[in-house]
Design an enzyme around this catalytic site. Structure first.
Site, PDB file in Angstrom:
ATOM      1  N   HIS A 182      -1.939   7.299  -5.742  1.00  0.00           N
ATOM      2  CA  HIS A 182      -2.271   6.894  -7.106  1.00  0.00           C
ATOM      3  C   HIS A 182      -1.395   7.662  -8.079  1.00  0.00           C
ATOM      4  O   HIS A 182      -1.254   8.870  -7.960  1.00  0.00           O
ATOM      5  CB  HIS A 182      -3.739   7.203  -7.419  1.00  0.00           C
ATOM      6  N   THR A 183      -0.841   6.944  -9.028  1.00  0.00           N
ATOM      7  CA  THR A 183       0.014   7.604  -9.998  1.00  0.00           C
ATOM      8  C   THR A 183      -0.642   7.538 -11.371  1.00  0.00           C
ATOM      9  O   THR A 183      -1.112   6.490 -11.778  1.00  0.00           O
ATOM     10  CB  THR A 183       1.394   6.908 -10.045  1.00  0.00           C
ATOM     11  N   GLY A 211      -2.977  -3.362  -2.069  1.00  0.00           N
ATOM     12  CA  GLY A 211      -2.778  -1.984  -2.511  1.00  0.00           C
ATOM     13  C   GLY A 211      -1.718  -1.923  -3.595  1.00  0.00           C
ATOM     14  O   GLY A 211      -1.054  -2.932  -3.903  1.00  0.00           O
ATOM     15  N   ASP A 212      -1.576  -0.745  -4.210  1.00  0.00           N
ATOM     16  CA  ASP A 212      -0.557  -0.509  -5.242  1.00  0.00           C
ATOM     17  C   ASP A 212      -0.709  -1.450  -6.433  1.00  0.00           C
ATOM     18  O   ASP A 212       0.279  -1.866  -7.048  1.00  0.00           O
ATOM     19  CB  ASP A 212       0.869  -0.635  -4.649  1.00  0.00           C
ATOM     20  N   THR A 248       1.697   3.947   7.373  1.00  0.00           N
ATOM     21  CA  THR A 248       2.259   5.003   6.527  1.00  0.00           C
ATOM     22  C   THR A 248       2.597   6.242   7.355  1.00  0.00           C
ATOM     23  O   THR A 248       3.158   7.201   6.825  1.00  0.00           O
ATOM     24  CB  THR A 248       1.272   5.397   5.416  1.00  0.00           C
ATOM     25  N   PRO A 298      10.612   0.772  -0.023  1.00  0.00           N
ATOM     26  CA  PRO A 298      10.650  -0.315  -1.004  1.00  0.00           C
ATOM     27  C   PRO A 298       9.515  -1.295  -0.709  1.00  0.00           C
ATOM     28  O   PRO A 298       9.274  -1.637   0.449  1.00  0.00           O
ATOM     29  CB  PRO A 298      12.007  -0.987  -0.770  1.00  0.00           C
ATOM     30  N   THR A 351      -5.281  -1.741   7.107  1.00  0.00           N
ATOM     31  CA  THR A 351      -5.470  -0.314   7.305  1.00  0.00           C
ATOM     32  C   THR A 351      -6.706  -0.149   8.185  1.00  0.00           C
ATOM     33  O   THR A 351      -7.378  -1.135   8.501  1.00  0.00           O
ATOM     34  CB  THR A 351      -5.558   0.445   5.968  1.00  0.00           C
ATOM     35  N   LYS A 410       0.583  -4.194 -15.076  1.00  0.00           N
ATOM     36  CA  LYS A 410       2.046  -4.338 -14.991  1.00  0.00           C
ATOM     37  C   LYS A 410       2.562  -5.678 -15.520  1.00  0.00           C
ATOM     38  O   LYS A 410       3.569  -6.205 -15.038  1.00  0.00           O
ATOM     39  CB  LYS A 410       2.513  -4.093 -13.557  1.00  0.00           C
TER      40      LYS A 410
HETATM   41  P1  IMP Z   1      -2.032   2.903   7.624  1.00  0.00           P
HETATM   42  O1  IMP Z   1      -3.150   2.752   6.681  1.00  0.00           O
HETATM   43  O2  IMP Z   1      -1.132   4.048   7.349  1.00  0.00           O
HETATM   44  O3  IMP Z   1      -2.489   2.867   9.061  1.00  0.00           O
HETATM   45  O4  IMP Z   1      -1.072   1.609   7.469  1.00  0.00           O
HETATM   46  C1  IMP Z   1      -1.517   0.294   7.760  1.00  0.00           C
HETATM   47  C2  IMP Z   1      -1.004  -0.688   6.723  1.00  0.00           C
HETATM   48  O5  IMP Z   1      -1.679  -0.486   5.490  1.00  0.00           O
HETATM   49  C3  IMP Z   1       0.471  -0.556   6.410  1.00  0.00           C
HETATM   50  O6  IMP Z   1       0.996  -1.851   6.141  1.00  0.00           O
HETATM   51  C4  IMP Z   1       0.487   0.279   5.127  1.00  0.00           C
HETATM   52  O7  IMP Z   1       1.652   0.096   4.398  1.00  0.00           O
HETATM   53  C5  IMP Z   1      -0.740  -0.278   4.445  1.00  0.00           C
HETATM   54  N1  IMP Z   1      -1.363   0.629   3.475  1.00  0.00           N
HETATM   55  C6  IMP Z   1      -2.288   1.582   3.720  1.00  0.00           C
HETATM   56  N2  IMP Z   1      -2.676   2.169   2.587  1.00  0.00           N
HETATM   57  C7  IMP Z   1      -2.026   1.571   1.595  1.00  0.00           C
HETATM   58  C8  IMP Z   1      -2.036   1.741   0.160  1.00  0.00           C
HETATM   59  O8  IMP Z   1      -2.763   2.542  -0.411  1.00  0.00           O
HETATM   60  N3  IMP Z   1      -1.193   0.923  -0.535  1.00  0.00           N
HETATM   61  C9  IMP Z   1      -0.413  -0.008   0.066  1.00  0.00           C
HETATM   62  N4  IMP Z   1      -0.382  -0.193   1.390  1.00  0.00           N
HETATM   63  C10 IMP Z   1      -1.173   0.590   2.155  1.00  0.00           C
END
Ligand code: IMP
Length: 423
Positions: free
Chosen positions: A40-41, A11-12, A128, A302, A237, A329
């Site tokens: 998303h930015t 992600g990101d 999250t 962070p 996730t 990036k």
């Molecule tokens: P959840 O999706 O909130 O249940 O989180 C589960 C894991 O997925 C955690 O480690 C989150 O930080 C990660 N995660 C979920 N969505 C994103 C995203 O869009 N970007 C980065 N990490 C994500």
């Protein structure tokens, strides 16, 4: 032309900007999975917009934004983003369509997400906290409520009251305050009124668009390595994040997809717990985090920083049938004197592939690195490959040849125009 944009890491990766660019000529931009755990930015004329639910391509005047059934919705967040867009002068009527199949993230899902995380103590997953896992759990255990139920208010009230009653029993065992059904129903009714004009079956819209050969961009959320089946589970996730979800969540036949763009950040970041083989724990990680503004769009946490892991990226390329890479990036690495890239792993002296690793192996293995000399120059003004310093060219060319597919775009800055496009 149907283009899918997917993250190839955790992600990101910078997908928002890539979707926004890909959507410049798009008639439709579609979200098809995940919820407001994604962020998303997009930067337009120095103005920064962060979205969690509304597809990033919404800024393009002729683009219709579709939120398809695989997406899960926190109505308060959705309404908030819609109000922000209206304030920014984007008229949403006929421009935003919400599938009635979308499941709802309800207050008890968020409360359960927090309760489970607290109960895990030192083994927290670092979710999250947006209620994602509990919402998908309700979906597959036939306890979910969708926009469809919201259309039929009396049914919704009955089902919500029943579900909240069950969840409140669980919450009470965790010593967490139960959800107040009456108060929540008042809020939900207000959101319902705001959202009703936007709820419409998206399947016929997208099917007709495909028949008319319209341009469509499918906006993947999260990253391939967070896929609930292909991640080092449970460090995942709760949704699938691979290319197949365009079919499951979006209703798009896979054979209609023309192009899969895999977005790869020039280094790596991760939020939440779980092993990251190339993670850096030194001052350099701190420098990259600051320069790259590597703080969660959703939670502000962070992000953990590491070297680019091409073993993992190559695995994701294969899983997703990626046709082209967007490298993002790259400018953040300017000034790093020595840059490493992971090209494989060993464990107990033997080669091991990402595909064979669970979290135990990922935590133990040794990354094999290739080291590159860095470059000092600011590259944000580069618009051609040859504008890049020689060492930077070498780094980019290596990534392309290792992953084994062409680089379609290299992003050298946050601004919409800061890109080098393949000729
Ligand atoms: P959840 O999706 O909130 O249940 O989180 C589960 C894991 O997925 C955690 O480690 C989150 O930080 C990660 N995660 C979920 N969505 C994103 C995203 O869009 N970007 C980065 N990490 C994500």
């Amino acid at each position: 032309m149907i283009t899918v944009v997917l993250g190839m890491q955790w992600g990101d990766e910078g997908k928002g900007k890539i979707v926004d660019l890909a959507a410049r000529r798009a008639d439709y931009v579609v979200r098809f999975h995940g919820g407001n755990n994604a962020g998303h930015t997009v930067v337009i004329a120095d103005k920064k917009f962060s979205f969690h639910l509304v597809p990033s391509g919404i800024f393009n005047p002729k683009t219709v934004a579709i939120i398809a059934g695989g997406t899960i919705l926190d109505l308060e967040v959705l309404v908030g983003e819609m109000e922000l867009l209206e304030k920014a002068g984007i008229k949403l009527k006929h421009k935003l369509v919400l599938s009635p199949r979308c499941h709802l993230i309800l207050p008890y899902h968020k409360a359960l997400d927090h309760a489970y995380e607290n109960a895990r103590g030192k083994n927290k997953l670092g979710t999250t906290g947006r209620g994602i896992g509990p919402t998908y759990a309700d979906k597959v255990s036939y306890n979910g409520l969708r926009l469809y139920e919201l259309l039929h208010w009396n049914t919704f009230v009955e089902k919500f009251t029943f579900q909240a009653g069950m969840k409140n029993k669980i919450l009470t065992t965790f010593d967490v305050a139960p959800v107040d059904v009456k108060t929540e129903l008042v809020k939900l009714k207000k959101f319902r009124t705001q959202l009703l004009p936007y709820i419409q079956d998206t399947y016929p819209i997208l099917t007709a668009a495909i028949a008319k050969k319209k341009h469509m961009v499918l906006e993947g959320a999260h990253g391939s390595m967070l896929d609930t089946d292909w991640s080092p589970y449970p460090f995942a996730t709760a949704s699938n994040t691979l290319v197949g979800v365009v079919n499951i969540g979006g209703g798009i036949p896979i054979d209609k997809v023309d192009k899969v763009v895999g977005v790869v950040k020039a280094y790596l970041s991760r939020v939440g717990a779980g092993p990251v083989p190339t993670e850096l724990f030194n001052n350099l990680a701190e420098r990259i985090r600051e320069k790259g503004a590597e703080y969660g769009t959703t939670t502000g946490r962070p992000r953990r920083i590491g070297w680019l892991d091409l073993e993992e990226v190559r695995f994701c390329r294969r899983l997703n049938s990626v046709s082209t890479i967007a490298l993002t990036k790259l400018d953040i690495l300017s000034g790093v004197s020595e840059i490493k890239v992971c090209v494989g792993y060993t464990m107990d002296g033997k080669k091991i592939h990402y595909s064979s690793c669970g979290y135990e192996e990922l935590a133990k293995l040794t990354p094999v690195y290739k080291t590159f000399s860095g470059w000092k120059e600011d590259i944000t003004k580069a618009r051609k490959f040859t504008d890049l310093p020689k060492n930077c060219q070498t780094y980019v060319t290596f990534i392309e040849s290792f992953v084994g597919i062409p680089l379609g775009l290299v992003s050298v800055g946050a601004e919409r125009s800061a890109n080098i496009l393949a000729s």
